[in-house]
Design a protein around this motif. Structure first.
Motif, PDB file in Angstrom:
ATOM      1  N   LEU A  98      -4.767  -8.329   4.130  1.00  0.00           N
ATOM      2  CA  LEU A  98      -5.007  -7.011   4.716  1.00  0.00           C
ATOM      3  C   LEU A  98      -4.137  -5.899   4.126  1.00  0.00           C
ATOM      4  N   PHE A  99      -3.316  -6.220   3.142  1.00  0.00           N
ATOM      5  CA  PHE A  99      -2.423  -5.210   2.578  1.00  0.00           C
ATOM      6  C   PHE A  99      -3.157  -3.949   2.110  1.00  0.00           C
ATOM      7  N   PRO A 100      -4.295  -4.077   1.396  1.00  0.00           N
ATOM      8  CA  PRO A 100      -5.038  -2.856   0.988  1.00  0.00           C
ATOM      9  C   PRO A 100      -5.490  -2.043   2.205  1.00  0.00           C
ATOM     10  N   PHE A 101      -5.888  -2.736   3.276  1.00  0.00           N
ATOM     11  CA  PHE A 101      -6.302  -2.061   4.510  1.00  0.00           C
ATOM     12  C   PHE A 101      -5.141  -1.277   5.095  1.00  0.00           C
ATOM     13  N   PHE A 102      -3.956  -1.873   5.091  1.00  0.00           N
ATOM     14  CA  PHE A 102      -2.756  -1.194   5.597  1.00  0.00           C
ATOM     15  C   PHE A 102      -2.506   0.108   4.832  1.00  0.00           C
ATOM     16  N   ILE A 103      -2.699   0.060   3.525  1.00  0.00           N
ATOM     17  CA  ILE A 103      -2.481   1.244   2.677  1.00  0.00           C
ATOM     18  C   ILE A 103      -3.469   2.353   3.047  1.00  0.00           C
ATOM     19  N   VAL A 104      -4.744   1.993   3.181  1.00  0.00           N
ATOM     20  CA  VAL A 104      -5.783   2.979   3.508  1.00  0.00           C
ATOM     21  C   VAL A 104      -5.515   3.621   4.869  1.00  0.00           C
TER      22      VAL A 104
END
Length: 208
Positions: free
Chosen positions: A30-36
């Motif tokens: 989920l790291f990319p989701f956290f960034i968004v």
């Protein structure tokens, strides 16, 4: 060591192992989701991405729960520690995050660290735990969780409080006490199987 205690220790071992492995994998995925989400929060309003609040955990030890910020900065200084109906302190992106419980995702770090578990009684702020009876304090024998049966039942808690003439009194005397009653029942039959049921029911509620 009696049989029940041994089974409880084994259950706790597997529960913690599950928490560590799943939270770590989830954080990586989920790291990319956290960034968004972080970018959306910063664009929507001024203030930090992460909201930190002191909650009471296992053995009555305080810890900082992590959430994506869904309210204006210093919201607790201009209102109560409970959210009521269409609370004006909630930001635009905050309403979306709250609707789908996406603001809870940073608690994966709380789970990985050991402050919380995926399933367990939701942690409360010191202001309200100071009102617990000795019996209700039994919930402090386990790690608090991201979800539980009480959270599923009171998913629309904000709306209920929004209809009350005295929201805080309604929360303390009705909702909080009922949540604790539900959590005390959970403690009597907690197991890995029971936790899986709760996780599944939580996901179904969110999807609906």
């Amino acid at each position: 060591m009696n049989k029940d205690k041994l089974l409880r220790l084994i259950n706790d071992f597997f529960k913690r192992t599950f928490d560590i492995l799943v939270s770590f994998v989830a954080i990586v995925i989920l790291f990319p989701f956290f960034i968004v989400v972080s970018i959306l929060i910063k664009v929507d309003s001024k203030g930090p991405v992460i909201f930190r609040q002191v909650r009471v955990g296992k053995n009555e030890k305080n810890f900082e729960i992590l959430k994506f910020r869904t309210m204006v900065t210093d919201a607790e200084k201009i209102g109560k520690q409970i959210t009521i109906g269409e609370d004006k302190r909630i930001t635009k992106i905050g309403r979306f995050l709250r609707k789908y419980k996406l603001d809870e995702f940073p608690q994966l770090f709380n789970v990985l660290k050991g402050d919380m578990s995926f399933v367990g009684p939701r942690p409360e702020v010191p202001r309200y735990t100071s009102l617990y009876t000795d019996e209700q304090k039994e919930v402090f024998k386990v790690r608090p969780g991201i979800t539980d049966y009480a959270s599923i039942k009171y998913r629309n808690e904000n709306e209920i409080l929004g209809e009350s003439e005295n929201p805080e009194e309604t929360y303390i005397n009705k909702i909080m006490n009922d949540k604790l009653k539900i959590n005390l029942e959970y403690l009597k039959r907690r197991s890995i199987i029971e936790d899986i049921k709760i996780i599944f029911k939580t996901l179904v509620k969110i999807i609906k």
